[in-house]
Design a protein around this motif. Structure first.
Motif, mmCIF file in Angstrom:
data_model
loop_
_atom_site.group_PDB
_atom_site.id
_atom_site.type_symbol
_atom_site.label_atom_id
_atom_site.label_comp_id
_atom_site.label_asym_id
_atom_site.label_seq_id
_atom_site.Cartn_x
_atom_site.Cartn_y
_atom_site.Cartn_z
ATOM 1 N N ASN B 17 -24.774 99.241 35.742
ATOM 2 C CA ASN B 17 -23.832 100.095 35.010
ATOM 3 C C ASN B 17 -24.488 101.444 34.696
ATOM 4 O O ASN B 17 -25.711 101.518 34.530
ATOM 5 N N ARG B 53 -17.405 104.282 26.562
ATOM 6 C CA ARG B 53 -17.991 103.018 26.093
ATOM 7 C C ARG B 53 -17.025 102.251 25.197
ATOM 8 O O ARG B 53 -17.062 101.023 25.126
ATOM 9 N N GLY B 56 -15.135 99.386 26.617
ATOM 10 C CA GLY B 56 -15.837 98.135 26.955
ATOM 11 C C GLY B 56 -15.716 97.818 28.431
ATOM 12 O O GLY B 56 -15.870 98.710 29.275
ATOM 13 N N ASP B 57 -15.412 96.551 28.723
ATOM 14 C CA ASP B 57 -15.311 96.110 30.124
ATOM 15 C C ASP B 57 -14.102 96.689 30.847
ATOM 16 O O ASP B 57 -13.942 96.487 32.046
ATOM 17 N N GLU B 58 -13.245 97.395 30.120
ATOM 18 C CA GLU B 58 -12.028 97.924 30.751
ATOM 19 C C GLU B 58 -12.274 99.225 31.511
ATOM 20 O O GLU B 58 -11.381 99.726 32.185
ATOM 21 N N HIS B 59 -13.458 99.780 31.368
ATOM 22 C CA HIS B 59 -13.809 100.976 32.155
ATOM 23 C C HIS B 59 -15.289 100.874 32.509
ATOM 24 O O HIS B 59 -16.148 100.992 31.634
ATOM 25 N N LEU B 60 -15.557 100.645 33.764
ATOM 26 C CA LEU B 60 -16.948 100.444 34.192
ATOM 27 C C LEU B 60 -17.335 101.519 35.204
ATOM 28 O O LEU B 60 -16.587 101.815 36.132
ATOM 29 N N CYS B 62 -20.254 102.187 37.862
ATOM 30 C CA CYS B 62 -21.376 101.582 38.585
ATOM 31 C C CYS B 62 -22.235 102.694 39.182
ATOM 32 O O CYS B 62 -21.705 103.693 39.676
ATOM 33 N N HIS B 119 -15.697 93.260 39.688
ATOM 34 C CA HIS B 119 -15.466 93.413 38.254
ATOM 35 C C HIS B 119 -13.974 93.310 37.935
ATOM 36 O O HIS B 119 -13.574 92.620 36.991
ATOM 37 N N SER B 122 -12.926 89.777 38.127
ATOM 38 C CA SER B 122 -13.426 88.984 36.995
ATOM 39 C C SER B 122 -12.665 89.306 35.717
ATOM 40 O O SER B 122 -12.630 88.499 34.784
ATOM 41 N N MET B 123 -12.040 90.475 35.657
ATOM 42 C CA MET B 123 -11.246 90.865 34.485
ATOM 43 C C MET B 123 -9.813 90.336 34.591
ATOM 44 O O MET B 123 -8.978 90.630 33.733
#
Lengths: 157, 157
Positions: B17, B53, B56-60, B62, B119, B122-123
């Motif tokens: 990340n 940030r 959270g996991d809703e915007h990654l 890489c 990702h 997985s979401m």
């Protein structure tokens, strides 16, 4: 003059943000005209509505209500993506635009798209984008859009 | 064996990340190879990083780091859109994929896209989508994507 069930003029249609009560005004049935949306319980609807509300102005769902029938006859959504490119620019993504078959040809789709694009602009986006079929290209051109790239998809289910 | 500046094997590249320190590892210069990203101050970068940030996991985002040079050589992002259609389904949107010119042909782009698609899956997304030029269509087909629709755009500036 009060609006009544025979009103057909523009004043009979109210453009506004989605409200939780719209589930009982045909909102999910309208989405069903776009794609699968056939088994959303009241609880699931409320949960998703609350989740989306947390985004505030960054995720807006527009609806048009036919005042005389209390039915939702058009909808579309836009969410704001925050980027690093374009010097920390923002992009509006328009999704899930649909107009009820009974009210097509009344420019309601154009109203929805205009409402969403204006919102993206007011949020400071440098552009607004959407994906559509070739059949709908001419409609979006009338809304001020131009063809740009290819949409690619990978399905998981 | 410790990695060193001469390492060219796969172990020399770390997929992870985005971290705030990546601004000083060439992250914005890499984005500059994609489009305009030439005047982001440290403060603006930190502000946008913190904003993202919050999702959270809703915007990654890489990145791939070249360990031997401590340079970011590839990146891409994905954000998760929550919908009412598809029975309150979710869609992953891949954006801003770029690989440094010096490392092209090493499958790093494929690694980034795979990381982002995994990702999204997985979401709980039912699909992941992206827009690309005709020139990049073959690359995304190798990543398991298929052409679907037309991307339309309206610029505000």
């Amino acid at each position: 003059m009060q609006s009544n069930r025979n009103t057909t003029g523009e004043e009979n249609y109210r453009v506004r943000n989605l409200e939780i009560a719209d589930k009982n005004k045909g909102f999910t049935e309208l989405l069903q005209q776009l794609t699968v949306c056939d088994s959303v319980s009241d609880d699931e609807f409320q949960k998703r509505f609350e989740e989306l509300r947390l985004y505030g102005d960054e995720h807006l769902i527009c609806v048009i209500e036919d005042i005389s029938s209390s039915k939702i006859v058009a909808t579309g959504s836009v969410f704001i993506e925050k980027k690093f490119i374009r010097n920390c620019g923002k992009v509006g993504h328009i999704e899930d635009v649909v107009v009820d078959t009974s009210t097509r040809g009344m420019q309601l789709g154009k109203k929805v798209v205009g409402f969403l694009a204006d919102h993206a602009q007011s949020m400071g986006c440098y552009k607004v984008i959407l994906d559509c079929s070739s059949d709908n290209k001419a409609f979006y051109e009338k809304c001020g859009f131009k063809e740009k790239e290819i949409q690619m998809v990978k399905y998981f289910i």
